[in-house]
Design a protein around this motif. Structure first.
Motif, short mmCIF file in Angstrom:
data_model
loop_
_atom_site.label_atom_id
_atom_site.label_comp_id
_atom_site.label_asym_id
_atom_site.label_seq_id
_atom_site.Cartn_x
_atom_site.Cartn_y
_atom_site.Cartn_z
N ILE B 221 16.15 0.71 3.26
CA ILE B 221 15.96 0.83 1.81
C ILE B 221 14.58 1.41 1.52
O ILE B 221 13.58 0.91 2.03
CB ILE B 221 16.10 -0.55 1.12
CG1 ILE B 221 17.47 -1.18 1.41
CG2 ILE B 221 15.87 -0.43 -0.39
CD1 ILE B 221 17.64 -2.59 0.87
N ALA B 222 14.55 2.42 0.66
CA ALA B 222 13.27 2.95 0.19
C ALA B 222 13.24 2.84 -1.33
O ALA B 222 14.16 3.33 -2.00
CB ALA B 222 13.10 4.40 0.63
N VAL B 223 12.24 2.16 -1.85
CA VAL B 223 12.12 2.02 -3.30
C VAL B 223 10.88 2.80 -3.73
O VAL B 223 9.76 2.50 -3.30
CB VAL B 223 12.00 0.53 -3.71
CG1 VAL B 223 12.04 0.39 -5.23
CG2 VAL B 223 13.10 -0.29 -3.07
N GLY B 224 11.11 3.81 -4.57
CA GLY B 224 10.03 4.71 -4.97
C GLY B 224 9.06 4.07 -5.94
O GLY B 224 9.25 2.93 -6.38
N ALA B 225 8.02 4.81 -6.29
CA ALA B 225 7.01 4.30 -7.21
C ALA B 225 7.65 3.89 -8.54
O ALA B 225 8.52 4.60 -9.05
CB ALA B 225 5.94 5.37 -7.45
N ASP B 226 7.24 2.76 -9.05
CA ASP B 226 7.74 2.23 -10.33
C ASP B 226 9.26 2.02 -10.35
O ASP B 226 9.84 1.91 -11.43
CB ASP B 226 7.36 3.17 -11.50
CG ASP B 226 5.85 3.28 -11.65
OD1 ASP B 226 5.22 2.27 -11.96
OD2 ASP B 226 5.31 4.38 -11.39
N ALA B 227 9.88 1.99 -9.21
CA ALA B 227 11.32 1.75 -9.17
C ALA B 227 11.58 0.28 -8.89
O ALA B 227 10.73 -0.43 -8.34
CB ALA B 227 11.96 2.62 -8.09
N HIS B 228 12.77 -0.18 -9.28
CA HIS B 228 13.10 -1.61 -9.15
C HIS B 228 14.49 -1.78 -8.55
O HIS B 228 15.46 -1.28 -9.11
CB HIS B 228 13.05 -2.29 -10.52
CG HIS B 228 11.76 -2.10 -11.22
ND1 HIS B 228 10.60 -2.71 -10.81
CD2 HIS B 228 11.42 -1.33 -12.29
CE1 HIS B 228 9.61 -2.34 -11.60
NE2 HIS B 228 10.07 -1.50 -12.50
N LEU B 229 14.54 -2.49 -7.46
CA LEU B 229 15.85 -2.78 -6.85
C LEU B 229 16.07 -4.28 -6.80
O LEU B 229 15.22 -5.03 -6.30
CB LEU B 229 15.93 -2.21 -5.43
CG LEU B 229 17.25 -2.51 -4.68
CD1 LEU B 229 18.43 -1.85 -5.40
CD2 LEU B 229 17.18 -2.04 -3.24
N ARG B 230 17.21 -4.69 -7.34
CA ARG B 230 17.63 -6.09 -7.17
C ARG B 230 18.78 -6.07 -6.17
O ARG B 230 19.72 -5.31 -6.32
CB ARG B 230 18.08 -6.66 -8.52
CG ARG B 230 18.61 -8.07 -8.42
CD ARG B 230 18.69 -8.75 -9.77
NE ARG B 230 17.36 -9.14 -10.21
CZ ARG B 230 16.92 -9.01 -11.45
NH1 ARG B 230 17.71 -8.51 -12.38
NH2 ARG B 230 15.71 -9.39 -11.77
N HIS B 231 18.67 -6.91 -5.16
CA HIS B 231 19.62 -6.85 -4.04
C HIS B 231 20.13 -8.26 -3.78
O HIS B 231 19.41 -9.11 -3.24
CB HIS B 231 18.86 -6.31 -2.81
CG HIS B 231 19.76 -5.85 -1.72
ND1 HIS B 231 19.30 -5.60 -0.45
CD2 HIS B 231 21.09 -5.59 -1.69
CE1 HIS B 231 20.32 -5.20 0.31
NE2 HIS B 231 21.40 -5.19 -0.42
#
Lengths: 256, 446
Positions: B221-231
């Protein structure tokens, strides 16, 4: 028939490695329906042990005597069965239960009793009405009912919540264990009003207290003095006033 | 001296040489994975990272490598185990042994979901920058094996600035028909561009009448700048299932990764979560709950790596272990030399309901920076007797009182999921587990 009949009750507390320690040394007490009895006594007399043994708390062993409730042997029943049969212990130190909402807890308790009586579960709306009406009387805020059981409640709020539970479960025998401890005078009045509202011809109460103050508000029919595991004197409400002025020295001396 | 003719467990001889007409970078990846795995073999308790969870027993199970072609069972056959989320409220994907069998066709613009197998064949350049580059599998023999054997999985690419309107629900089914044990090595990839936001939910279950399954998944998983992942994940497999999952996540500046894993079913489950905080002011929350019993072995192994300054992390796990169950929690926090002003917290609480229940906790802090705030706590305890008596003194039967306290213990951490249908679905799964537990024959309490 007597509501509660205690005869020559002896009990020990399981004191870890020290082995069993005798606390109750022959108590006899009879409460008839409609009566309010007070048990007073100095620290260490066995007051809390008495309420714990009657309510069925683990950690105590009855070594002699009997406790009969409404004609049945109470000592043969588990704590939950005693409660469903109509016994209610208002705790000296109500327990915090994180994760269990007060409303859920009360509803579960009411339904446990209804189920045991072969009655259907309480309707959600009826339950809410009942809870709100009782909460209002006792000055229990709505948000307290949404919070987990006793979590974050002040000392006074915990005691009010105990009386709220008592009102909702409609017990036949109420045990109040040091309900006045930790209460200021205003909170004491609210709690006493709540208790007095529950006085009824078919209901009995056993009020356990160290101080006479509570008995100004919940006026008992009979007062017992407990010292060193025995009832050393019984009388009417004037006995409480006598104790207030003289203290327990006379009885602790006699018992020693 | 090692036996020269010993075959490599789980590696088909035809595959050991590496395959066919793949791009060279992919063949290299496979070879690297195979060499790590061959050198180390199935992890046993002699390996520190696997101290409490041995896989040596897997050698005895005659697994064959999943070759695809196993049909998805009917929804009705798995409905009781899957998170109760209405299909219309999610983008739902069914995977059998890690292979997507269907893909949503109504995804919004800027969101792409594809089979890894398809991309590797038709558009390998799309996954090349990520595959095998996010996860460092050099110390992970099972992850390395996945690298050697991976064939398929799901790829989710969310473009910069895109906010997904509904959660993606991956219904991941382990299924070994006809009494033939199977192993599979799904490889998933999730990439969120800068400023993107998505919620990905996974239900890991077992199909009806399945033989033994081994699912050895790796998710990058790669989460970019200012990105939000709920998993959010539910592991609710059957007793025939061994479920190994390694998920490694890398976070850019101000990115957040909010993970919650609820493990309730499977014979041996290892959820290994690794997060690399490579961006300032990034946050990672690794939280979860579990309930193990009856020879179930649930292992949670976490690694949070603070690479840069000013990032925060929270690990919170709570679990209940009943008779015969075993739980393992290993949580490691690394704070690198440059990672000043790191705020890292870790908490694990286990509740043992029987004398015949085990919980092992191993917290590790490796701190090389001097201006950091790190806490860790671990408790292993029994149900509180005072709470139990309080409930019983109100007429609640002992078994119900215990159930209420167990549920409250787990719900407390499930409530880390924000209020709404997702939290409700997880609470419902806890309740269903509790009901099954209640109805089963095993003792409640000691």
């Amino acid at each position: 028939m007597a509501l509660l009949d205690i005869k020559d009750l002896h009990a020990t507390v399981d004191d870890g490695d020290a082995g069993p320690k005798p606390i109750l040394k022959g108590i006899s007490l009879t409460i008839n329906p409609g009566e309010v009895h007070a048990v007073m006594g100095p620290n260490g007399a066995g007051k809390s042990t008495l309420s714990n043994v009657i309510s069925g708390r683990p950690g105590y062993t009855v070594t002699g005597g009997s406790v009969t409730y409404d004609g049945v042997d109470l000592l043969e029943m588990e704590a939950d069965a005693r409660a469903r049969a109509g016994l209610f212990l208002a705790f000296q130190y109500p327990v915090e239960i994180p994760g269990v909402a007060t409303g859920t807890f009360l509803k579960t308790a009411i339904n446990a009793r209804r189920k045991a009586n072969g009655e259907p579960e309480i309707e959600a709306l009826d339950f809410l009405k009942l809870m709100k009406a009782n909460a209002k009387k006792l000055g229990v805020a709505d948000d307290m009912l949404k919070r987990p059981v006793n979590v974050g409640f002040s000392g006074g709020e915990k005691k009010r919540a105990e009386v709220l539970q008592m009102a909702m479960l409609e017990p036949r025998l109420c045990l109040l264990d040091e309900t006045d401890s930790g209460l200021d005078i205003d909170a004491l009045k609210v709690v006493a009003d709540g208790v007095n509202a529950l006085r009824a011809p078919d209901r009995g109460m056993l009020v356990i207290t160290h101080y006479q103050r509570l008995l100004d508000y919940i006026v008992p029919d009979v007062v017992h003095v407990l010292a060193d595991g025995r009832i050393v004197k019984s009388g009417d409400k004037s006995l409480a006033l006598e104790l207030e002025s003289k203290g327990y020295a006379e009885f602790t001396g006699a018992a020693a | 001296m090692t036996d020269p003719v010993e075959t490599i467990p789980l590696v088909p001889e035809t595959l050991a040489a590496g395959a066919n007409d793949e791009p060279a970078w992919l063949s290299d990846l496979r070879r690297a994975g195979l060499s790590i795995y061959t050198e180390r073999g199935l992890p046993t308790v002699k390996v520190e990272a696997w101290k409490y969870t041995s896989l040596a027993g897997l050698k005895k199970i005659p697994y064959v490598l999943d070759d695809g072609g196993v049909p998805a069972p009917a929804d009705a056959d798995i409905a009781g185990d899957v998170l109760p989320l209405p299909p219309e409220d999610t983008y739902r994907v069914t995977l059998v042994n890690g292979r997507p069998t269907d893909l949503p066709t109504d995804l919004p613009a800027g969101v792409r979901m594809a089979r890894l197998a398809d991309l590797l064949e038709a558009e390998p350049a799309l996954v090349k920058p990520y595959l095998g580059r996010i996860a460092d599998l050099s110390d992970a023999p099972m992850g390395a094996l996945n690298g050697a054997l991976m064939r398929d999985g799901v790829v989710i690419l969310v473009d910069a600035g895109i906010v997904l309107d509904k959660p993606i629900h991956l219904v991941s089914i382990a299924q070994a028909p006809n009494g033939q044990a199977r192993h599979g090595h799904p490889r998933h990839l999730i990439v969120l561009g800068d400023g993107a936001a998505a919620t990905i939910v996974e239900s890991r279950v077992t199909g009806p009448e399945s033989a033994e399954t081994l699912c050895n998944a790796v998710t990058e998983i790669a989460v970019g700048a200012d990105a939000h992942l709920r998993h959010l994940r539910l592991v609710n497999r059957a007793e025939t299932a061994v479920d190994l999952d390694l998920t490694e996540t890398t976070l850019a500046d101000r990115a957040t990764y909010d993970a919650f894993t609820l493990t309730l079913g499977g014979r041996l489950v290892r959820n290994e979560g690794r997060v690399r905080l490579r961006g300032a002011n990034a946050w990672a929350g690794l939280r979860g709950a579990y309930g193990a019993r009856d020879a179930q072995h649930f292992d949670t192994t976490l690694l949070v790596d603070h690479v840069v300054p000013d990032a925060r992390s929270d690990q919170v796990f709570k679990g209940v272990v009943d008779a015969g169950g075993k739980a393992v929690f290993q949580g490691k926090v690394i704070v690198r030399k440059d990672a000043q002003r790191t705020d890292g917290n870790q908490l694990h609480k286990a509740l043992l309901l029987s004398r015949d229940a085990d919980a092992y906790t191993k917290p590790e802090l490796e701190i090389y920076a001097d201006d950091v705030k790190c806490s860790h706590g671990a408790t292993v305890g029994e149900l509180d007797e005072n709470q139990l008596f309080y409930l019983m003194a109100r007429g609640i039967p002992e078994a119900d009182a215990r159930a209420l306290l167990v549920e409250a213990f787990l719900d407390d951490v499930v409530e880390a999921i924000p209020e709404g249908p997702l939290r409700d679905a997880f609470l419902a799964s806890v309740r269903a587990w509790q009901t099954r537990r209640h109805a089963s024959t095993w003792e409640i309490g000691a």
